[in-house]
Design a protein around this motif. Structure first.
Motif, PDB file in Angstrom:
ATOM      1  N   GLU A  40      11.946 -65.442  35.094  1.00  0.00           N
ATOM      2  CA  GLU A  40      12.584 -66.650  33.952  1.00  0.00           C
ATOM      3  C   GLU A  40      13.117 -67.683  34.426  1.00  0.00           C
ATOM      4  OE1 GLU A  40      15.227 -63.977  31.221  1.00  0.00           O
ATOM      5  OE2 GLU A  40      13.606 -62.304  30.983  1.00  0.00           O
ATOM      6  N   ILE A  41      14.007 -67.782  35.469  1.00  0.00           N
ATOM      7  CA  ILE A  41      14.595 -68.714  35.898  1.00  0.00           C
ATOM      8  C   ILE A  41      13.774 -69.669  36.640  1.00  0.00           C
ATOM      9  CG2 ILE A  41      17.097 -69.615  36.949  1.00  0.00           C
ATOM     10  CD1 ILE A  41      18.373 -67.410  35.984  1.00  0.00           C
ATOM     11  N   ASN A  42      13.528 -68.894  37.974  1.00  0.00           N
ATOM     12  CA  ASN A  42      12.370 -69.919  38.775  1.00  0.00           C
ATOM     13  C   ASN A  42      11.054 -68.386  39.159  1.00  0.00           C
ATOM     14  OD1 ASN A  42      10.772 -70.188  40.818  1.00  0.00           O
ATOM     15  ND2 ASN A  42      13.082 -70.018  42.090  1.00  0.00           N
ATOM     16  N   PRO A  43      10.239 -69.218  37.893  1.00  0.00           N
ATOM     17  CA  PRO A  43       8.808 -68.482  37.882  1.00  0.00           C
ATOM     18  C   PRO A  43       7.514 -68.221  39.336  1.00  0.00           C
ATOM     19  CG  PRO A  43       8.699 -70.058  36.559  1.00  0.00           C
ATOM     20  CD  PRO A  43      10.089 -70.546  37.470  1.00  0.00           C
ATOM     21  N   ASN A  44       8.413 -69.412  40.404  1.00  0.00           N
ATOM     22  CA  ASN A  44       7.251 -69.454  41.666  1.00  0.00           C
ATOM     23  C   ASN A  44       8.219 -68.618  42.391  1.00  0.00           C
ATOM     24  OD1 ASN A  44       6.535 -71.820  40.148  1.00  0.00           O
ATOM     25  ND2 ASN A  44       8.394 -73.050  40.745  1.00  0.00           N
ATOM     26  N   ILE A  45       8.877 -67.709  42.214  1.00  0.00           N
ATOM     27  CA  ILE A  45       9.598 -66.755  43.059  1.00  0.00           C
ATOM     28  C   ILE A  45       7.753 -66.118  43.814  1.00  0.00           C
ATOM     29  CG2 ILE A  45      10.252 -65.468  44.170  1.00  0.00           C
ATOM     30  CD1 ILE A  45      12.490 -65.919  42.297  1.00  0.00           C
ATOM     31  N   GLU A  46       7.488 -65.260  44.945  1.00  0.00           N
ATOM     32  CA  GLU A  46       7.035 -64.641  45.203  1.00  0.00           C
ATOM     33  C   GLU A  46       7.330 -63.104  44.954  1.00  0.00           C
ATOM     34  OE1 GLU A  46       3.817 -63.865  49.138  1.00  0.00           O
ATOM     35  OE2 GLU A  46       5.038 -65.734  49.409  1.00  0.00           O
ATOM     36  N   ILE A  47       6.615 -62.361  44.574  1.00  0.00           N
ATOM     37  CA  ILE A  47       6.794 -61.260  44.777  1.00  0.00           C
ATOM     38  C   ILE A  47       6.663 -60.150  45.329  1.00  0.00           C
ATOM     39  CG2 ILE A  47       8.339 -59.256  43.390  1.00  0.00           C
ATOM     40  CD1 ILE A  47       9.473 -61.547  43.241  1.00  0.00           C
ATOM     41  N   ILE A  48       6.888 -59.039  46.967  1.00  0.00           N
ATOM     42  CA  ILE A  48       5.936 -58.621  47.099  1.00  0.00           C
ATOM     43  C   ILE A  48       6.394 -57.477  47.607  1.00  0.00           C
ATOM     44  CG2 ILE A  48       4.959 -58.085  49.548  1.00  0.00           C
ATOM     45  CD1 ILE A  48       5.824 -60.495  49.881  1.00  0.00           C
ATOM     46  N   TYR A  49       5.876 -56.236  46.255  1.00  0.00           N
ATOM     47  CA  TYR A  49       6.804 -54.783  46.032  1.00  0.00           C
ATOM     48  C   TYR A  49       5.733 -54.499  47.629  1.00  0.00           C
ATOM     49  CZ  TYR A  49       7.193 -56.238  41.125  1.00  0.00           C
ATOM     50  OH  TYR A  49       8.526 -56.892  40.660  1.00  0.00           O
ATOM     51  N   MET A  99      23.098 -67.434  30.124  1.00  0.00           N
ATOM     52  CA  MET A  99      22.944 -65.948  30.114  1.00  0.00           C
ATOM     53  C   MET A  99      23.181 -65.700  31.682  1.00  0.00           C
ATOM     54  SD  MET A  99      18.814 -63.737  30.902  1.00  0.00           S
ATOM     55  CE  MET A  99      18.870 -64.618  33.069  1.00  0.00           C
ATOM     56  N   MET A 100      23.615 -64.124  30.382  1.00  0.00           N
ATOM     57  CA  MET A 100      24.722 -63.604  32.576  1.00  0.00           C
ATOM     58  C   MET A 100      24.341 -62.109  32.022  1.00  0.00           C
ATOM     59  SD  MET A 100      28.744 -63.520  32.965  1.00  0.00           S
ATOM     60  CE  MET A 100      29.472 -61.877  32.255  1.00  0.00           C
ATOM     61  N   LYS A 101      24.329 -61.625  33.483  1.00  0.00           N
ATOM     62  CA  LYS A 101      23.579 -60.590  33.262  1.00  0.00           C
ATOM     63  C   LYS A 101      24.150 -60.051  34.659  1.00  0.00           C
ATOM     64  CE  LYS A 101      20.424 -58.435  31.877  1.00  0.00           C
ATOM     65  NZ  LYS A 101      20.323 -56.939  30.709  1.00  0.00           N
ATOM     66  N   SER A 146      31.758 -51.358  44.334  1.00  0.00           N
ATOM     67  CA  SER A 146      32.387 -52.649  44.063  1.00  0.00           C
ATOM     68  C   SER A 146      30.982 -53.513  43.874  1.00  0.00           C
ATOM     69  CB  SER A 146      33.991 -53.465  44.703  1.00  0.00           C
ATOM     70  OG  SER A 146      33.134 -53.345  45.886  1.00  0.00           O
ATOM     71  N   ILE A 147      29.895 -52.792  44.935  1.00  0.00           N
ATOM     72  CA  ILE A 147      29.298 -54.696  44.540  1.00  0.00           C
ATOM     73  C   ILE A 147      28.281 -54.274  43.832  1.00  0.00           C
ATOM     74  CG2 ILE A 147      26.843 -54.530  46.413  1.00  0.00           C
ATOM     75  CD1 ILE A 147      27.891 -52.195  48.161  1.00  0.00           C
ATOM     76  N   ASN A 148      28.404 -55.808  43.318  1.00  0.00           N
ATOM     77  CA  ASN A 148      27.892 -55.783  42.485  1.00  0.00           C
ATOM     78  C   ASN A 148      26.947 -57.964  42.381  1.00  0.00           C
ATOM     79  OD1 ASN A 148      28.266 -56.977  39.430  1.00  0.00           O
ATOM     80  ND2 ASN A 148      29.252 -58.671  39.998  1.00  0.00           N
ATOM     81  N   TYR A 149      25.961 -57.426  41.645  1.00  0.00           N
ATOM     82  CA  TYR A 149      25.289 -58.558  41.504  1.00  0.00           C
ATOM     83  C   TYR A 149      25.148 -59.835  40.461  1.00  0.00           C
ATOM     84  CZ  TYR A 149      23.295 -55.310  45.486  1.00  0.00           C
ATOM     85  OH  TYR A 149      23.526 -54.794  46.461  1.00  0.00           O
ATOM     86  N   LYS A 150      25.419 -60.435  40.061  1.00  0.00           N
ATOM     87  CA  LYS A 150      25.571 -60.883  38.663  1.00  0.00           C
ATOM     88  C   LYS A 150      24.712 -62.195  38.912  1.00  0.00           C
ATOM     89  CE  LYS A 150      29.971 -62.546  38.063  1.00  0.00           C
ATOM     90  NZ  LYS A 150      31.420 -63.105  37.085  1.00  0.00           N
ATOM     91  N   GLU A 193      23.789 -65.950  35.848  1.00  0.00           N
ATOM     92  CA  GLU A 193      25.247 -66.473  35.705  1.00  0.00           C
ATOM     93  C   GLU A 193      24.156 -68.070  36.124  1.00  0.00           C
ATOM     94  OE1 GLU A 193      28.995 -67.129  34.124  1.00  0.00           O
ATOM     95  OE2 GLU A 193      29.269 -66.914  35.409  1.00  0.00           O
ATOM     96  N   ASN A 194      23.476 -68.364  34.209  1.00  0.00           N
ATOM     97  CA  ASN A 194      22.824 -70.134  34.931  1.00  0.00           C
ATOM     98  C   ASN A 194      21.759 -69.715  35.534  1.00  0.00           C
ATOM     99  OD1 ASN A 194      24.489 -70.910  32.156  1.00  0.00           O
ATOM    100  ND2 ASN A 194      26.298 -71.351  33.987  1.00  0.00           N
ATOM    101  N   ASP A 195      21.884 -70.792  36.812  1.00  0.00           N
ATOM    102  CA  ASP A 195      20.516 -71.062  37.927  1.00  0.00           C
ATOM    103  C   ASP A 195      21.362 -70.314  38.875  1.00  0.00           C
ATOM    104  OD1 ASP A 195      19.507 -71.559  35.610  1.00  0.00           O
ATOM    105  OD2 ASP A 195      19.059 -73.674  36.649  1.00  0.00           O
ATOM    106  N   ASN A 196      22.234 -69.347  38.946  1.00  0.00           N
ATOM    107  CA  ASN A 196      22.938 -69.242  40.056  1.00  0.00           C
ATOM    108  C   ASN A 196      23.003 -67.158  40.419  1.00  0.00           C
ATOM    109  OD1 ASN A 196      23.845 -71.454  41.623  1.00  0.00           O
ATOM    110  ND2 ASN A 196      25.547 -71.582  39.465  1.00  0.00           N
ATOM    111  N   LEU A 197      22.268 -66.997  41.584  1.00  0.00           N
ATOM    112  CA  LEU A 197      22.947 -65.428  41.620  1.00  0.00           C
ATOM    113  C   LEU A 197      24.096 -65.277  42.158  1.00  0.00           C
ATOM    114  CD1 LEU A 197      22.040 -62.440  41.709  1.00  0.00           C
ATOM    115  CD2 LEU A 197      20.965 -63.057  43.841  1.00  0.00           C
ATOM    116  N   ASN A 198      25.357 -64.644  42.591  1.00  0.00           N
ATOM    117  CA  ASN A 198      26.343 -64.490  42.556  1.00  0.00           C
ATOM    118  C   ASN A 198      26.264 -62.771  43.698  1.00  0.00           C
ATOM    119  OD1 ASN A 198      29.248 -63.047  42.421  1.00  0.00           O
ATOM    120  ND2 ASN A 198      29.529 -64.879  43.399  1.00  0.00           N
ATOM    121  N   VAL A 199      26.358 -62.183  44.560  1.00  0.00           N
ATOM    122  CA  VAL A 199      26.035 -61.430  45.696  1.00  0.00           C
ATOM    123  C   VAL A 199      27.933 -60.952  45.805  1.00  0.00           C
ATOM    124  CG1 VAL A 199      25.501 -59.493  47.322  1.00  0.00           C
ATOM    125  CG2 VAL A 199      24.018 -61.525  45.980  1.00  0.00           C
TER     126      VAL A 199
END
Length: 137
Positions: free
Chosen positions: A126-135, A1-3, A53-57, A59-65
């Motif tokens: 979806e990749i790491n369901p253990n992430i704590e999210i604080i809105y 998956m790549m987004k 040009s700021i982009n967050y990708k 891809e696989n198990d990585n987040l590229n900033v």
């Protein structure tokens, strides 16, 4: 998956920059300071290019900033511990102060501002369901 996610462009950053650079450019043009005009136009072009040009990708198990040549950070999504929704104005690879602070590894964090925050967070979960999210409230 790549987004790919672009950074949100926030008026709270854009409007002050337009006012500051617009006034400065007006003054330089009024006083016919040609080298100043040249430098100011180059500065405006660089800032626009940087914001666009700021982009967050994801891809696989990585987040590229990535932000032009200024920043290129790879984060293992499995190392992300927590994401907090924030208005933190600190300098970061974000073109808006409507941001997410991502805490990863033991002591690292980064501020980003993806346009589609909820979708972005969902893709990380979806990749790491253990992430704590604080809105924000």
């Amino acid at each position: 998956m790549m987004k790919n996610y672009k950074s949100k462009l926030g008026l709270e950053l854009i409007i002050p920059l337009i006012l500051i650079f617009g006034y400065s450019l007006f003054e330089l043009i009024s006083n016919k300071v040609w080298i100043g005009i040249f430098i100011m136009v180059l500065t405006i072009i660089f800032i626009l290019y940087t914001f666009l040009s700021i982009n967050y990708k994801i891809e696989n198990d990585n987040l590229n900033v990535k932000c032009t040549i200024l920043m290129n950070i790879n984060i293992d999504i499995k190392s992300i511990r927590k994401i907090i929704e924030t208005y933190n104005p600190l300098s970061s690879p974000a073109a808006s102060i409507d941001r997410l602070e991502i805490f990863y590894n033991k002591f690292d964090s980064i501020l980003i501002s993806p346009k589609l925050k909820k979708e972005f967070i969902q893709n990380l979960l979806e990749i790491n369901p253990n992430i704590e999210i604080i809105y924000r409230k």
